[in-house]
Design a protein around this motif. Structure first.
Motif, short mmCIF file in Angstrom:
data_model
loop_
_atom_site.label_atom_id
_atom_site.label_comp_id
_atom_site.label_asym_id
_atom_site.label_seq_id
_atom_site.Cartn_x
_atom_site.Cartn_y
_atom_site.Cartn_z
N VAL A 142 1.44 -1.18 -0.17
CA VAL A 142 0.14 -0.13 0.01
C VAL A 142 0.95 1.61 0.02
CG1 VAL A 142 -1.56 1.49 1.17
CG2 VAL A 142 -1.42 -0.72 1.11
N PRO A 143 1.09 2.21 -0.89
CA PRO A 143 1.69 3.49 -1.15
C PRO A 143 1.12 3.95 0.02
CG PRO A 143 0.86 2.86 -3.31
CD PRO A 143 0.30 1.76 -2.16
N GLY A 195 5.32 0.80 -0.39
CA GLY A 195 5.75 0.87 0.72
C GLY A 195 6.68 1.02 1.33
N ARG A 196 7.03 0.69 2.63
CA ARG A 196 8.70 0.91 3.23
C ARG A 196 8.89 -0.25 3.64
NH1 ARG A 196 10.07 6.05 6.13
NH2 ARG A 196 10.38 7.07 4.06
N LEU A 263 10.79 13.79 -10.33
CA LEU A 263 11.00 13.29 -9.64
C LEU A 263 9.72 12.33 -8.43
CD1 LEU A 263 13.45 14.60 -7.39
CD2 LEU A 263 13.98 13.24 -9.79
N ALA A 264 9.41 10.86 -8.82
CA ALA A 264 8.71 9.91 -8.27
C ALA A 264 8.91 9.19 -7.06
CB ALA A 264 8.09 9.09 -9.92
N ASP A 265 8.35 9.07 -5.94
CA ASP A 265 8.34 9.08 -4.46
C ASP A 265 8.38 7.56 -4.46
OD1 ASP A 265 9.56 7.68 -2.41
OD2 ASP A 265 8.36 9.64 -0.80
N PRO A 266 9.43 6.64 -4.84
CA PRO A 266 8.94 4.69 -5.52
C PRO A 266 7.84 4.08 -4.21
CG PRO A 266 10.97 5.19 -4.77
CD PRO A 266 10.60 6.27 -4.70
N GLU A 267 8.42 5.07 -2.45
CA GLU A 267 7.62 4.64 -1.82
C GLU A 267 6.13 4.86 -1.76
OE1 GLU A 267 9.89 4.99 1.62
OE2 GLU A 267 11.31 3.00 0.73
#
Length: 337
Positions: A142-143, A195-196, A263-267
């Motif tokens: 889940v992002p 997610g992280r 820029l895209a935050d992958p998390e």
């Protein structure tokens, strides 16, 4: 919706790439590291073993934690206790495959370096009946949507519906090269989810159940908050020799001057437009990144862990060979780090 499980097969093109990368890495590791640790060895990493041996007089640079106080009191001269090699030791890898690892702007993706580090550790440790196992963590599926709503609303949502726990793949420790190959294939074939990873919880899994003294290797970019994983690393280092392998991409340290950059935050999946032509912005970014990496290094040093940094734009294998050589040199001087 939590996304596909870790055990779900990769798409054919992804699986083919993972297999090709793993085969290339294994060839590189075998060529460069074969013979590096031939002969007698003390412990899994080049360094002291864990079984008590004879005492000798203290020399500058020796680890004071290995002082032999009874002999020191008897002879009135400081002595340290030598250690001898264990013959059947166990290595455990904590492999972080958060979405932030699926990124790279140089020779390798960061996740490729994670697989590379695991491959090198397997090559260095799996011999003479030694066992190697791993716990592999990735995102929750889940992002994270930090910054898209007010803090009060995010707090209310968190109370109402806690995020699902991140899945973890546990690979039991087994001896033999064939089993090590299977472990590496499982790591290389792990599906990265949004997610992280809870890095602290992942590291804590290496403490349960309690195991005999061995080597614990944590492979991550350590971008999670330091306070979340520093204590588990310190706890792990009480019983085991801990090696922290930090994976870094150059764009995480400084921004290039390329104008407006999306820029895209992958998390989290969030998009950010950045004006990289702004000298002040690039300077602040580099300073913040430097402070973050310094905090990571301080936390690992305070925990008593050895620290190896691998970059996607340098010869990571040469960095690893130098690290191993430094550890061997430290052993001949009677030190642990």
């Amino acid at each position: 919706m939590t996304g596909p499980p870790l055990s779900m097969p990769l798409a054919p093109d992804e699986a083919a790439r993972a297999e090709a990368v793993l085969a290339k890495l294994q060839l590189l590791v075998t060529r460069k590291l074969d013979g590096l640790l031939q002969g007698d060895y003390a412990g899994l990493l080049p360094g002291p073993g864990s079984e008590a041996g004879e005492s000798r007089e203290y020399r500058p640079g020796d680890d004071v934690r290995r002082m032999d106080w009874p002999v020191t009191a008897r002879t009135t001269l400081p002595h340290v206790r030598r250690t001898v090699a264990d013959r059947e030791l166990e290595t455990w890898l904590a492999v972080d495959l958060s979405a932030s690892l699926d990124f790279g702007t140089a020779k390798w993706l960061k996740r490729d370096l994670v697989v590379a580090a695991a491959t090198a550790m397997a090559h260095l440790t799996v011999r003479g009946g030694n066992r190697i196992g791993a716990v592999v963590g990735t995102g929750s599926g889940v992002p994270q949507k930090e910054g898209t709503r007010g803090w009060w609303r995010r707090k209310a949502e968190a109370k109402a519906e806690p995020p699902p726990a991140a899945p973890v793949l546990r690979l039991p420790a087994r001896p033999g090269r064939k089993e090590a190959q299977a472990l590496l294939r499982a790591i290389a074939g792990t599906r990265i989810r949004p997610g992280r990873t809870d890095l602290g919880a992942l590291i804590d899994m290496l403490n349960r159940p309690p195991r005999r003294r061995g080597v614990a290797v944590v492979i991550s970019d350590f971008l999670s908050p330091v306070e979340g994983w520093a204590r588990p690393v310190k706890k792990l280092a009480v019983r085991h020799d801990v090696l922290a392998i930090e994976v870094v991409d150059p764009r995480e340290l400084e921004l290039p001057d390329v104008g407006v950059l999306t820029l895209a935050d992958p998390e989290s999946g969030m998009l950010h437009e950045v004006q990289t032509s702004d000298d002040g912005l690039r300077r602040r970014y580099a300073e913040a990144a430097g402070e973050q990496r310094a905090a990571i290094a301080r936390a690992l040093r305070a925990a008593g862990a050895s620290h190896l940094r691998l970059r996607t734009d340098t010869d990571w294998l040469l960095d690893m060979v130098r690290f191993v050589a430094a550890q061997r040199h430290a052993r001949t001087r009677g030190t642990t780090r």
